[in-house]
Design a protein around this motif. Structure first.
Motif, short mmCIF file in Angstrom:
data_model
loop_
_atom_site.label_atom_id
_atom_site.label_comp_id
_atom_site.label_asym_id
_atom_site.label_seq_id
_atom_site.Cartn_x
_atom_site.Cartn_y
_atom_site.Cartn_z
N SER A 170 0.87 -1.18 0.00
CA SER A 170 0.00 0.00 0.00
C SER A 170 0.91 1.23 0.00
CB SER A 170 -0.91 0.01 1.22
OG SER A 170 -0.14 0.11 2.40
N GLY A 171 0.37 2.34 -0.41
CA GLY A 171 1.17 3.56 -0.44
C GLY A 171 1.59 3.94 -1.84
N VAL A 172 2.69 4.67 -1.94
CA VAL A 172 3.13 5.23 -3.21
C VAL A 172 3.43 4.15 -4.24
CG1 VAL A 172 4.91 6.65 -4.31
CG2 VAL A 172 4.05 7.27 -2.06
N PHE A 173 4.17 3.12 -3.84
CA PHE A 173 4.53 2.08 -4.80
C PHE A 173 3.29 1.35 -5.31
CE2 PHE A 173 5.57 -2.25 -6.00
CZ PHE A 173 6.52 -2.01 -6.98
N ALA A 174 2.38 1.02 -4.42
CA ALA A 174 1.16 0.31 -4.83
C ALA A 174 0.34 1.16 -5.80
CB ALA A 174 0.33 -0.06 -3.61
N ASP A 175 0.24 2.45 -5.53
CA ASP A 175 -0.49 3.34 -6.43
C ASP A 175 0.19 3.41 -7.80
OD1 ASP A 175 -2.16 3.81 -4.30
OD2 ASP A 175 -1.28 5.76 -3.80
N ALA A 176 1.52 3.52 -7.78
CA ALA A 176 2.27 3.58 -9.04
C ALA A 176 2.13 2.27 -9.81
CB ALA A 176 3.73 3.88 -8.76
N TRP A 177 2.20 1.15 -9.11
CA TRP A 177 2.08 -0.17 -9.75
C TRP A 177 0.70 -0.32 -10.39
CZ3 TRP A 177 5.64 -3.58 -10.99
CH2 TRP A 177 5.25 -4.86 -11.35
N ALA A 178 -0.33 0.12 -9.69
CA ALA A 178 -1.69 0.03 -10.23
C ALA A 178 -1.84 0.93 -11.46
CB ALA A 178 -2.70 0.42 -9.16
N ALA A 179 -1.27 2.13 -11.41
CA ALA A 179 -1.36 3.05 -12.55
C ALA A 179 -0.63 2.48 -13.76
CB ALA A 179 -0.78 4.41 -12.18
N LEU A 180 0.55 1.92 -13.55
CA LEU A 180 1.29 1.32 -14.66
C LEU A 180 0.56 0.09 -15.20
CD1 LEU A 180 4.95 1.64 -13.38
CD2 LEU A 180 3.90 2.88 -15.27
N GLY A 181 -0.03 -0.70 -14.31
CA GLY A 181 -0.80 -1.86 -14.75
C GLY A 181 -2.00 -1.47 -15.60
N ALA A 182 -2.66 -0.40 -15.20
CA ALA A 182 -3.81 0.08 -15.97
C ALA A 182 -3.38 0.56 -17.35
CB ALA A 182 -4.52 1.19 -15.21
N MET A 183 -2.22 1.18 -17.43
CA MET A 183 -1.74 1.68 -18.72
C MET A 183 -1.33 0.54 -19.65
SD MET A 183 0.50 5.01 -17.93
CE MET A 183 0.43 5.44 -16.23
N THR A 184 -0.69 -0.49 -19.09
CA THR A 184 -0.23 -1.58 -19.94
C THR A 184 -1.35 -2.52 -20.34
OG1 THR A 184 0.39 -2.88 -18.00
CG2 THR A 184 2.11 -1.53 -19.01
N SER A 185 -2.43 -2.56 -19.57
CA SER A 185 -3.53 -3.46 -19.92
C SER A 185 -4.48 -2.85 -20.95
CB SER A 185 -4.32 -3.84 -18.66
OG SER A 185 -4.95 -2.70 -18.13
N TYR A 186 -4.34 -1.56 -21.21
CA TYR A 186 -5.20 -0.90 -22.18
C TYR A 186 -4.76 -1.27 -23.59
CZ TYR A 186 -7.42 2.78 -24.89
OH TYR A 186 -8.15 3.46 -25.82
N ALA A 187 -5.64 -1.88 -24.35
CA ALA A 187 -5.28 -2.34 -25.69
C ALA A 187 -5.39 -1.24 -26.72
CB ALA A 187 -6.18 -3.51 -26.08
N GLY A 188 -6.24 -0.27 -26.48
CA GLY A 188 -6.40 0.83 -27.43
C GLY A 188 -7.34 0.47 -28.56
N PRO A 189 -7.65 1.44 -29.42
CA PRO A 189 -8.60 1.19 -30.52
C PRO A 189 -8.00 0.37 -31.63
CG PRO A 189 -7.87 3.49 -30.51
CD PRO A 189 -7.24 2.81 -29.34
#
Length: 168
Positions: free
Chosen positions: A149-168
């Motif tokens: 939890s904390g800064v690293f967990a937030d950063a990890w979640a943000a990076l995970g959300a960006m990499t899982s986005y497939a795009g149009p």
């Protein structure tokens, strides 16, 4: 300066230039206005506003150099050869810019502590103990409990959300 114009940040330059007794009276609303003075001694033949702006910009540049020295191992340049020192310096500034990019990308610079300097960035985002292994063909990262939890967990979640986005 009126009390509503005074920054709540204790590190504020304006707060530090006001006499502490006068500052206490201003904060308690016993006086309406406080006066603060600061001096810049220079040989530049410019308007006072231009000189102050120039010195503020210079302070920002010095802060970046200090951050590069402390955060990216630029303490003493390693060699007597100019080319080697130049390479070391540019590497340190590249590391500084990567850290700024990483913080902006993950949203770590929007928290209450603001942008992390090199030491804090390494402690909270980079030097995080974890175990990396493969399970069923997928890469798994198991982070130490204190970083879940904390800064690293937030950063990890943000990076995970960006990499899982497939795009149009």
């Amino acid at each position: 300066m009126r009390s509503d114009e005074l920054s709540g940040d204790l590190r504020s330059r304006r707060r530090r230039t006001i006499d502490p007794k006068q500052l206490a009276l201003l904060e308690e609303s016993e006086i309406g206005v406080a006066y603060a003075y600061s001096f810049i001694l220079t040989n530049l033949d410019w308007e006072a506003v231009e000189v102050e702006a120039w010195f503020r910009m210079r302070a920002l540049v010095e802060e970046k150099i200090k951050d590069a020295k402390l955060g990216a191992a630029l303490r003493p340049l390693p060699s007597g050869f100019e080319a080697v020192n130049r390479t070391s310096m540019w590497s340190a500034f590249l590391a500084l810019n990567v850290s700024v990019f990483l913080q902006s990308l993950t949203g770590a610079d929007t928290g209450p502590e603001g942008r992390a300097h090199g030491k804090r960035l390494r402690r909270e985002l980079i030097a995080v103990p974890a175990r990396v292994f493969r399970r069923a063909g997928r890469l798994v990262v198991r982070v130490a409990p204190e970083h879940r939890s904390g800064v690293f967990a937030d950063a990890w979640a943000a990076l995970g959300a960006m990499t899982s986005y497939a795009g149009p």
